[in-house]
Design a protein around this motif. Structure first.
Motif, PDB file in Angstrom:
ATOM      1  N   GLU B 267       3.929 -15.906  -5.744  1.00 30.52           N
ATOM      2  CA  GLU B 267       4.477 -16.947  -6.618  1.00 30.52           C
ATOM      3  C   GLU B 267       4.772 -18.217  -5.816  1.00 30.52           C
ATOM      4  N   PHE B 268       5.252 -18.043  -4.578  1.00 30.55           N
ATOM      5  CA  PHE B 268       5.513 -19.225  -3.750  1.00 30.55           C
ATOM      6  C   PHE B 268       4.221 -19.992  -3.501  1.00 30.55           C
ATOM      7  N   ARG B 271       2.612 -21.376  -6.952  1.00 29.71           N
ATOM      8  CA  ARG B 271       3.524 -22.079  -7.870  1.00 29.71           C
ATOM      9  C   ARG B 271       3.582 -21.413  -9.245  1.00 29.71           C
ATOM     10  N   GLN B 272       3.545 -20.085  -9.259  1.00 28.07           N
ATOM     11  CA  GLN B 272       3.714 -19.346 -10.503  1.00 28.07           C
ATOM     12  C   GLN B 272       5.196 -19.008 -10.676  1.00 28.07           C
ATOM     13  N   TYR B 274       8.451 -16.752 -10.904  1.00 29.20           N
ATOM     14  CA  TYR B 274       8.799 -15.511 -10.197  1.00 29.20           C
ATOM     15  C   TYR B 274       9.070 -14.380 -11.182  1.00 29.20           C
ATOM     16  N   ALA B 308      14.092 -14.143   1.754  1.00 22.16           N
ATOM     17  CA  ALA B 308      14.761 -15.426   1.482  1.00 22.16           C
ATOM     18  C   ALA B 308      14.379 -15.954   0.100  1.00 22.16           C
ATOM     19  N   VAL B 309      13.104 -15.851  -0.242  1.00 21.79           N
ATOM     20  CA  VAL B 309      12.652 -16.330  -1.551  1.00 21.79           C
ATOM     21  C   VAL B 309      13.179 -15.428  -2.666  1.00 21.79           C
ATOM     22  N   VAL B 311      15.949 -13.882  -2.730  1.00 19.81           N
ATOM     23  CA  VAL B 311      17.360 -14.216  -2.951  1.00 19.81           C
ATOM     24  C   VAL B 311      17.466 -15.567  -3.658  1.00 19.81           C
ATOM     25  N   ARG B 312      16.752 -16.549  -3.172  1.00 17.08           N
ATOM     26  CA  ARG B 312      16.874 -17.908  -3.716  1.00 17.08           C
ATOM     27  C   ARG B 312      16.286 -18.009  -5.117  1.00 17.08           C
ATOM     28  N   ASP B 313      15.089 -17.476  -5.284  1.00 16.77           N
ATOM     29  CA  ASP B 313      14.345 -17.756  -6.511  1.00 16.77           C
ATOM     30  C   ASP B 313      14.304 -16.602  -7.501  1.00 16.77           C
ATOM     31  N   GLY B 315      17.027 -14.307  -7.466  1.00 16.24           N
ATOM     32  CA  GLY B 315      18.420 -13.944  -7.720  1.00 16.24           C
ATOM     33  C   GLY B 315      18.815 -12.566  -7.234  1.00 16.24           C
ATOM     34  N   ALA B 361      18.396 -14.496   4.523  1.00 13.21           N
ATOM     35  CA  ALA B 361      18.291 -15.460   3.423  1.00 13.21           C
ATOM     36  C   ALA B 361      19.041 -16.748   3.721  1.00 13.21           C
TER      37      ALA B 361
END
Lengths: 375, 375
Positions: B267-268, B271-272, B274, B308-309, B311-313, B315, B361
């Motif tokens: 997804e990163f 750009r799809q 998540y 990290a992604v 957690v950030r994107d 949740g 993260a």
């Protein structure tokens, strides 16, 4: 002592990209750039293995002189919870009680981490001391790590002055400036609702400029303010964050000589919307990327990570992002000896373990720094 | 030969988190876990320096047996442009013409890169050969790098069979399976509009199961399909992507024994949107995180980046993301000897250069892997 870097698959030089290139470093400066087969001899030789060579990253915004841990605050924010304790003031309390050795060891570790990720120039701010002695100490220690030191007494109003902001501005522009100016190249102010307003920011930066410091500013992180236009008016080298900008801000930046430094690690780590870099680039504004490495809002030290996010989430091309992270940073420090690879410029450069700088975005999170030359 | 790891600031053990801990490794297995001051002697000693110790990452989804470069495709996608040449079929063409040595060297380099980022178990798929000889070769080479090899003849329909998909399914379930089954632990299929439909996927996985292979599946990357429910019906160890899921898919996963493996690097890098991991976790589904390291849709090899992604994107809490990247991965490989640190489990573990796994993260993009123990 000269060094030949041969077998460069792709060289990002100031005058354009070159394939199958080589370069010679002599006494820390670039002495020769050309085609690999025609490279001259040198005292020492490094084979780039077909990798890409780029300028070292210029990270113009970091807050490394701190103590304490704020991982719990990060975790609470990610969980959507409010975190009551701490914030910048928690870091201030921890920093004041830390020893010189502790502060220097922490910052030294972070600078080493940055260098391992390709950063060859780093700016370091004070701003977690907020007393004459503690700000001065932070800058004295930071000077051991970089010539690009920034006096940020006006980071936040300390608890002792919450009912007397004018008194704190007097301190920042008076005795604290006296103590800090000899150890700083720059003066910075956080001009934002909740921190310092435009009039206070004008007084603070003007006082620093009078003492021979260059001006920088934090503004536009949380909302539009007059800070950006003030930065341009005072010919600040850079205004940093620029997440929220009015049309008048864009016009001012385009007409002036102030770089817009974007800090996508902040937006990543706080889940805020990213700045609209295309609007800045289309208007002809010089853009820089920096980490804002700090324990609160962006604890990344990785310029490659910032580049990957700038490409993915801000729509920069890999070439634009690389330029912002190197030449853009140099402009934000008003330096013409770093940030690009040309004959005579400093040989601050990075060999990537990848055939192109595109891989900095194409391979997010992957350590691609093979070797770093520079200070 | 026993090794004591002392001075562990935070140990993520199977039975919970322990502060100021130590552990002893004997013959590659964990022999003792306890408080640092009470640690026994051992032949060798490593000081964790107060760092956090976590299980090694279990990366259950990668496509490392390939040749060729697709950075231009990535760059075009990021610029919003359509890229005509290439895609998976471009990688297939390059892979078929590569030598064994070239394929193995590329995959070996990527496995080393993964290990340097804390991955101690990696699954590797075939799927860029799509002939009997090329798929078999990919698995033979992959076996030199991991026991977790996956036969993915059904990655995409090769150009030679675009007008005869049924014929290709016959090949995948017939002579290609004969050649590949002895070298694979798993069979996988890309069950998605444009690849293989549910009936074809059923035929392919069933043929593999009959030959003793475990089943896995790619599904739900581009839209909802019946693939997820088929995976559960066939007791696949994992169904991977799960970006698009119907309520019926969630119910099936919750009732079954199939792990949902999420691949946020995809997804990163595309750009799809998540995947909705909270919906899965709330339903009680076991979730894994993996890189999907491949040259097209996700060329990261970094499990810390994926955490990290996530957690950030997505949740996830840092603890949920770490669990998914370790124990979740182990479940997705039906392994009980890896993915957690308990007496008797494999001593596949990582010492972080950080006091907590939260920093994976909190410090995105920063190389925090201090030392890796394991295969």
């Amino acid at each position: 002592m000269s060094t030949l870097i041969s077998n460069i698959g792709l060289l990002v030089a100031a005058d354009g990209e070159r394939r199958d290139a080589a370069l010679v470093i002599d006494d820390g400066r670039i002495a020769w750039i050309g085609e690999n087969p025609t490279a001259p001899a040198a005292d020492d030789r490094t084979d780039a293995g077909g990798g890409c060579v780029i300028p070292g990253f210029v990270d113009t915004h970091s807050h490394l002189m701190f103590a304490g841990d704020r991982s719990a605050e990060f975790e609470a924010r990610m969980a959507g919870r409010k975190y009551e304790a701490g914030g910048i003031r928690g870091t201030v309390a921890a920093t004041r009680t830390a020893t010189d050795d502790e502060l220097l060891a922490n910052a030294t570790r972070l600078v080493a981490e940055m260098r391992a990720q390709g950063t060859t120039t780093v700016e370091i701010k004070s701003g977690y001391g907020l007393t004459v002695a503690d700000e001065s100490r932070a800058l004295r220690l930071a000077q051991q790590l970089t010539p690009e030191t920034t006096y940020l007494g006006a980071h936040v109003v300390p608890v002792e002055f919450v009912d007397d902001v004018a008194g704190y501005v007097d301190l920042v522009t008076g005795p604290m400036l006296d103590a800090c100016a000899p150890q700083a190249r720059w003066i910075d102010v956080f001009c934002e609702a909740g921190a310092f307003d435009v009039d206070q920011a004008r007084a603070i930066l003007s006082a620093g400029i009078t003492r021979g410091l260059g001006a920088r500013m934090h503004s536009g992180q949380l909302g539009e303010s007059g800070g950006v236009r003030l930065a341009v008016e005072l010919d600040a080298a850079s205004v940093d964050h620029c997440t929220f900008l009015s049309d008048a801000d864009i016009d001012a930046l385009a007409a002036g000589n102030t770089v817009a430094t974007l800090l996508p690690g902040v937006e990543f780590s706080t889940r805020q919307p990213y700045p609209d870099v295309r609007r800045l680039l289309d208007a002809g504004v010089t853009v820089a990327l920096a980490t804002d490495c700090n324990p609160g809002s962006s604890f990344t030290s990785s310029m490659p990570f910032c580049i990957a996010v700038a490409v993915r989430d801000m729509g920069m091309t890999p070439a634009e992002a690389l330029h912002a992270a190197t030449a853009g940073g140099a402009a934000a420090l008003r330096r013409d000896d770093i940030g690009e690879l040309a004959i005579g410029s400093r040989a601050d450069l990075v060999i990537l373990d990848a055939p192109s700088y595109v891989h900095l975005a194409y391979r997010p999170g992957v350590p691609l720094i093979s070797r770093v030359f520079g200070p």
